[in-house]
Design a protein around this motif. Sequence first.
Motif, PDB file in Angstrom:
ATOM      1  N   ALA A 252       0.359   0.250 -15.407  1.00 14.08           N
ATOM      2  CA  ALA A 252       0.710   0.662 -14.049  1.00 14.08           C
ATOM      3  C   ALA A 252       1.245  -0.478 -13.204  1.00 14.08           C
ATOM      4  O   ALA A 252       2.139  -0.287 -12.370  1.00 14.08           O
ATOM      5  CB  ALA A 252      -0.499   1.301 -13.372  1.00 14.08           C
ATOM      6  N   VAL A 253       0.706  -1.676 -13.390  1.00 12.88           N
ATOM      7  CA  VAL A 253       1.084  -2.815 -12.539  1.00 12.88           C
ATOM      8  C   VAL A 253       1.523  -4.025 -13.356  1.00 12.88           C
ATOM      9  O   VAL A 253       1.564  -5.136 -12.849  1.00 12.88           O
ATOM     10  CB  VAL A 253      -0.073  -3.207 -11.591  1.00 12.88           C
ATOM     11  CG1 VAL A 253      -0.351  -2.099 -10.588  1.00 12.88           C
ATOM     12  CG2 VAL A 253      -1.341  -3.541 -12.387  1.00 12.88           C
TER      13      VAL A 253
ATOM     14  N   ILE B 200      12.038   0.716 -11.892  1.00 17.47           N
ATOM     15  CA  ILE B 200      10.713   1.344 -11.885  1.00 17.47           C
ATOM     16  C   ILE B 200      10.818   2.754 -11.326  1.00 17.47           C
ATOM     17  O   ILE B 200      11.343   2.971 -10.228  1.00 17.47           O
ATOM     18  CB  ILE B 200       9.717   0.531 -11.035  1.00 17.47           C
ATOM     19  CG1 ILE B 200       9.625  -0.908 -11.540  1.00 17.47           C
ATOM     20  CG2 ILE B 200       8.349   1.205 -11.036  1.00 17.47           C
ATOM     21  CD1 ILE B 200       9.083  -1.059 -12.924  1.00 17.47           C
ATOM     22  N   GLN B 201      10.313   3.717 -12.087  1.00 17.55           N
ATOM     23  CA  GLN B 201      10.320   5.097 -11.636  1.00 17.55           C
ATOM     24  C   GLN B 201       9.222   5.317 -10.603  1.00 17.55           C
ATOM     25  O   GLN B 201       8.093   4.865 -10.781  1.00 17.55           O
ATOM     26  CB  GLN B 201      10.125   6.047 -12.821  1.00 17.55           C
ATOM     27  CG  GLN B 201      10.233   7.530 -12.453  1.00 17.55           C
ATOM     28  CD  GLN B 201      10.138   8.425 -13.676  1.00 17.55           C
ATOM     29  OE1 GLN B 201      10.081   7.940 -14.820  1.00 17.55           O
ATOM     30  NE2 GLN B 201      10.118   9.734 -13.457  1.00 17.55           N
ATOM     31  N   THR B 202       9.548   5.991  -9.528  1.00 21.24           N
ATOM     32  CA  THR B 202       8.569   6.258  -8.473  1.00 21.24           C
ATOM     33  C   THR B 202       8.262   7.750  -8.407  1.00 21.24           C
ATOM     34  O   THR B 202       9.078   8.584  -8.830  1.00 21.24           O
ATOM     35  CB  THR B 202       9.107   5.771  -7.111  1.00 21.24           C
ATOM     36  OG1 THR B 202      10.345   6.419  -6.828  1.00 21.24           O
ATOM     37  CG2 THR B 202       9.325   4.261  -7.132  1.00 21.24           C
ATOM     38  N   PRO B 203       7.093   8.127  -7.888  1.00 22.62           N
ATOM     39  CA  PRO B 203       6.071   7.230  -7.352  1.00 22.62           C
ATOM     40  C   PRO B 203       5.256   6.564  -8.457  1.00 22.62           C
ATOM     41  O   PRO B 203       5.020   7.158  -9.505  1.00 22.62           O
ATOM     42  CB  PRO B 203       5.195   8.161  -6.515  1.00 22.62           C
ATOM     43  CG  PRO B 203       5.297   9.490  -7.200  1.00 22.62           C
ATOM     44  CD  PRO B 203       6.709   9.552  -7.713  1.00 22.62           C
ATOM     45  N   VAL B 204       4.839   5.338  -8.212  1.00 21.47           N
ATOM     46  CA  VAL B 204       3.988   4.596  -9.142  1.00 21.47           C
ATOM     47  C   VAL B 204       2.544   5.049  -8.916  1.00 21.47           C
ATOM     48  O   VAL B 204       2.041   4.986  -7.799  1.00 21.47           O
ATOM     49  CB  VAL B 204       4.112   3.076  -8.913  1.00 21.47           C
ATOM     50  CG1 VAL B 204       3.192   2.333  -9.877  1.00 21.47           C
ATOM     51  CG2 VAL B 204       5.559   2.626  -9.077  1.00 21.47           C
TER      52      VAL B 204
ATOM     53  N   SER C  39       4.475  -4.701 -14.423  1.00 21.31           N
ATOM     54  CA  SER C  39       5.726  -5.212 -13.870  1.00 21.31           C
ATOM     55  C   SER C  39       5.459  -5.963 -12.566  1.00 21.31           C
ATOM     56  O   SER C  39       4.804  -5.445 -11.658  1.00 21.31           O
ATOM     57  CB  SER C  39       6.704  -4.068 -13.606  1.00 21.31           C
ATOM     58  OG  SER C  39       7.824  -4.520 -12.879  1.00 21.31           O
ATOM     59  N   LYS C  40       5.976  -7.164 -12.493  1.00 19.58           N
ATOM     60  CA  LYS C  40       5.826  -7.954 -11.269  1.00 19.58           C
ATOM     61  C   LYS C  40       6.424  -7.222 -10.077  1.00 19.58           C
ATOM     62  O   LYS C  40       5.940  -7.355  -8.938  1.00 19.58           O
ATOM     63  CB  LYS C  40       6.493  -9.316 -11.465  1.00 19.58           C
ATOM     64  CG  LYS C  40       6.436 -10.229 -10.260  1.00 19.58           C
ATOM     65  CD  LYS C  40       6.853 -11.653 -10.625  1.00 19.58           C
ATOM     66  CE  LYS C  40       8.275 -11.743 -11.088  1.00 19.58           C
ATOM     67  NZ  LYS C  40       8.690 -13.143 -11.370  1.00 19.58           N
ATOM     68  N   ALA C  41       7.463  -6.422 -10.310  1.00 20.76           N
ATOM     69  CA  ALA C  41       8.119  -5.700  -9.220  1.00 20.76           C
ATOM     70  C   ALA C  41       7.169  -4.730  -8.533  1.00 20.76           C
ATOM     71  O   ALA C  41       7.218  -4.556  -7.309  1.00 20.76           O
ATOM     72  CB  ALA C  41       9.341  -4.947  -9.758  1.00 20.76           C
ATOM     73  N   VAL C  42       6.290  -4.091  -9.304  1.00 23.08           N
ATOM     74  CA  VAL C  42       5.322  -3.164  -8.709  1.00 23.08           C
ATOM     75  C   VAL C  42       4.373  -3.919  -7.785  1.00 23.08           C
ATOM     76  O   VAL C  42       4.106  -3.492  -6.651  1.00 23.08           O
ATOM     77  CB  VAL C  42       4.535  -2.416  -9.802  1.00 23.08           C
ATOM     78  CG1 VAL C  42       3.423  -1.577  -9.182  1.00 23.08           C
ATOM     79  CG2 VAL C  42       5.472  -1.539 -10.618  1.00 23.08           C
ATOM     80  N   ARG C  43       3.891  -5.036  -8.237  1.00 23.43           N
ATOM     81  CA  ARG C  43       2.963  -5.827  -7.427  1.00 23.43           C
ATOM     82  C   ARG C  43       3.668  -6.386  -6.182  1.00 23.43           C
ATOM     83  O   ARG C  43       3.079  -6.444  -5.090  1.00 23.43           O
ATOM     84  CB  ARG C  43       2.364  -6.957  -8.276  1.00 23.43           C
ATOM     85  CG  ARG C  43       1.690  -6.455  -9.548  1.00 23.43           C
ATOM     86  CD  ARG C  43       0.830  -7.513 -10.215  1.00 23.43           C
ATOM     87  NE  ARG C  43       1.554  -8.702 -10.603  1.00 23.43           N
ATOM     88  CZ  ARG C  43       2.163  -8.905 -11.770  1.00 23.43           C
ATOM     89  NH1 ARG C  43       2.176  -7.925 -12.676  1.00 23.43           N
ATOM     90  NH2 ARG C  43       2.761 -10.059 -12.047  1.00 23.43           N
TER      91      ARG C  43
ATOM     92  N   GLY D 249       5.886   7.012   0.000  1.00 15.45           N
ATOM     93  CA  GLY D 249       6.470   7.873  -1.017  1.00 15.45           C
ATOM     94  C   GLY D 249       6.759   7.148  -2.320  1.00 15.45           C
ATOM     95  O   GLY D 249       7.175   7.774  -3.300  1.00 15.45           O
ATOM     96  N   LEU D 250       6.517   5.855  -2.330  1.00 11.07           N
ATOM     97  CA  LEU D 250       6.792   5.048  -3.525  1.00 11.07           C
ATOM     98  C   LEU D 250       5.581   4.971  -4.452  1.00 11.07           C
ATOM     99  O   LEU D 250       5.716   4.572  -5.614  1.00 11.07           O
ATOM    100  CB  LEU D 250       7.193   3.627  -3.116  1.00 11.07           C
ATOM    101  CG  LEU D 250       8.399   3.501  -2.186  1.00 11.07           C
ATOM    102  CD1 LEU D 250       8.560   2.046  -1.738  1.00 11.07           C
ATOM    103  CD2 LEU D 250       9.657   3.989  -2.898  1.00 11.07           C
ATOM    104  N   PHE D 251       4.422   5.339  -3.925  1.00 13.65           N
ATOM    105  CA  PHE D 251       3.186   5.230  -4.684  1.00 13.65           C
ATOM    106  C   PHE D 251       2.385   6.521  -4.604  1.00 13.65           C
ATOM    107  O   PHE D 251       2.466   7.257  -3.613  1.00 13.65           O
ATOM    108  CB  PHE D 251       2.334   4.070  -4.158  1.00 13.65           C
ATOM    109  CG  PHE D 251       3.033   2.744  -4.196  1.00 13.65           C
ATOM    110  CD1 PHE D 251       3.087   2.012  -5.367  1.00 13.65           C
ATOM    111  CD2 PHE D 251       3.644   2.234  -3.059  1.00 13.65           C
ATOM    112  CE1 PHE D 251       3.738   0.796  -5.416  1.00 13.65           C
ATOM    113  CE2 PHE D 251       4.297   1.015  -3.080  1.00 13.65           C
ATOM    114  CZ  PHE D 251       4.349   0.295  -4.264  1.00 13.65           C
ATOM    115  N   ASP D 252       1.626   6.777  -5.649  1.00 13.33           N
ATOM    116  CA  ASP D 252       0.688   7.900  -5.683  1.00 13.33           C
ATOM    117  C   ASP D 252      -0.667   7.298  -6.024  1.00 13.33           C
ATOM    118  O   ASP D 252      -0.991   7.064  -7.194  1.00 13.33           O
ATOM    119  CB  ASP D 252       1.128   8.918  -6.734  1.00 13.33           C
ATOM    120  CG  ASP D 252       0.188  10.122  -6.822  1.00 13.33           C
ATOM    121  OD1 ASP D 252      -0.749  10.205  -5.988  1.00 13.33           O
ATOM    122  OD2 ASP D 252       0.373  10.958  -7.725  1.00 13.33           O
TER     123      ASP D 252
END
Length: 534
Positions: free
Chosen positions: A300-301, A367-371, A303-307, A401-404
């Motif tokens: 889930a996390v 990265i596909q959203t929502p994460v 990827s550095k981009a998610v963090r 809306g980018l995260f769940d």
Amino acid sequence: MNRKTLVLSAVVGLLAPVLAACGGTDSGSDGKAAAIVVGTTDQFVATEDNPAPLDPAIGYEAGVWNVLRQTVQTLTHVPRGGGQPVPEAARSCTFTDRENESYRCRLRTGLTFADGTPVTAEDVKYSINRVIDIKSDSGPVGLLANIDTIETSGDDEVIFHLKTPDATFPYKLATPAAGIVQKSKYPARSPRSGFQVDGSGPYTMKPGVRNDQVVKVLFTRNPHYKGDLKVLNDKVELDLFPDAKAMGEALDAKKIDMMTRTMSPGQAQQMLEQPKDGIKLTEMPGLAISYLAFDTTDPAVKSKAVRQAIAQVVDRGQIAGQVYGATAEPLYSLIPSSITGHANSFYNKYGEPSTTKAATILQDAGIQTPVKFTLHYTTDHYGPATATEFKALKKQLNATGLFDVNVQGTPWAKYRPAQKRGDYAVYGMGWFPDFPDPDNYTAPFLDRNNFLNSPYKSALARTTLIPQSRREDDRASAAKTFQKLQDIVATDVPVLPIWQGKQYVASRDGLTGVEWSVNSSADLQLWELGRSAV
């Protein structure tokens, strides 16, 4: 605490037996002055995962260290008001080389454990090697990991040979990780089970235990103590409460003289706005921080981009202001603003919260959203405001809306082992410093044997920057190195700082030394407490 962590525990149903055990603050049954009674919400529980919570080789939490500091002596200690460590069990300590790789201490003459057994240099060597040999994955061994060998000369001289230069080593010797224990009471390669603590410190201790859980600790002045501390009382009783509300009620009812760790933000705010007769609120410098941490191998996390996107949208000001009020302020670095070397690295990189910028970060990384992930927090370790904080974080993240995001709370006894195993992708933690130096806000998270058991690695931090920062006797001279370390954290986001706390202590009239009884690292110094003459 740490290192150790910020601690505020709740155990349902514990209040009644604790209050029944409290003798009150007005009289002593033996005709002598009653013990000074101090309240805390720390909890010490023996579990299958941690059968020895008060062993210096195992315990690495602020609450545990606050018991150990009263009982187990260290070679050095940080003096009242802060500054460089000075001798405690030792009569002298000094680096013997220009590179800060060899540190020599000589013990005080006539030093003994509380039972009268002499303390020797071999006891010091045994105690520290014991922590290294046991190597508890949740313990303080990381503080001593730079020790190469320990040499003794006669009964009173011990020399530490370090693997690399370390100007912070005297601070590390001032922590309970380097506490001196007896061979007869502490096995060399296994923890001492139970709750009894023995040493050569200013007090002896007697724990009151019910159902494998401590309900109170009685500290009695150690008549054999020889050290640098001036003990201003004969007895202090530490009473454990299930929550801040129960502790506050005990203070109002004169069941306790002082409440410390940890008052709730609401209690502090109310006392600031509406002072109570007979009760004094004391504000003290605070170095506690709160942060989110990431398992950087979790899908889930990973990827550095998610963090980075999470860092881009979290509104620290809202969390600090709306959840904690006057007791916290936003933090944009692992190193608090009051510590030399602090830099606002997260603010410099991300600026104000922005959904648009976060969306761009995720989109550019594909990265596909929502994460989707769960925010984990402990229900009984950091205070009643923790649940509110994590609900606010969930709301902030999901509103983009980018995260769940879901939120899940777990009692500390299960939470900490699960966190160390890597069961959580994203989780909340707190930190009290082992000593007030920027090294203690970076190395425990980035170095080998890190406190979180995190899979994150930065070769630059571990092999170059951390060793480089420790070569500087003048800690201000290491500021540029710490700037680079903070920038690495802001870029890679293995942890995300949220807020920096303040400390408040409430006490009843007539209690003296309150302003010295808790230092900026949240260490309890019970020997400072006394009673004013009537």
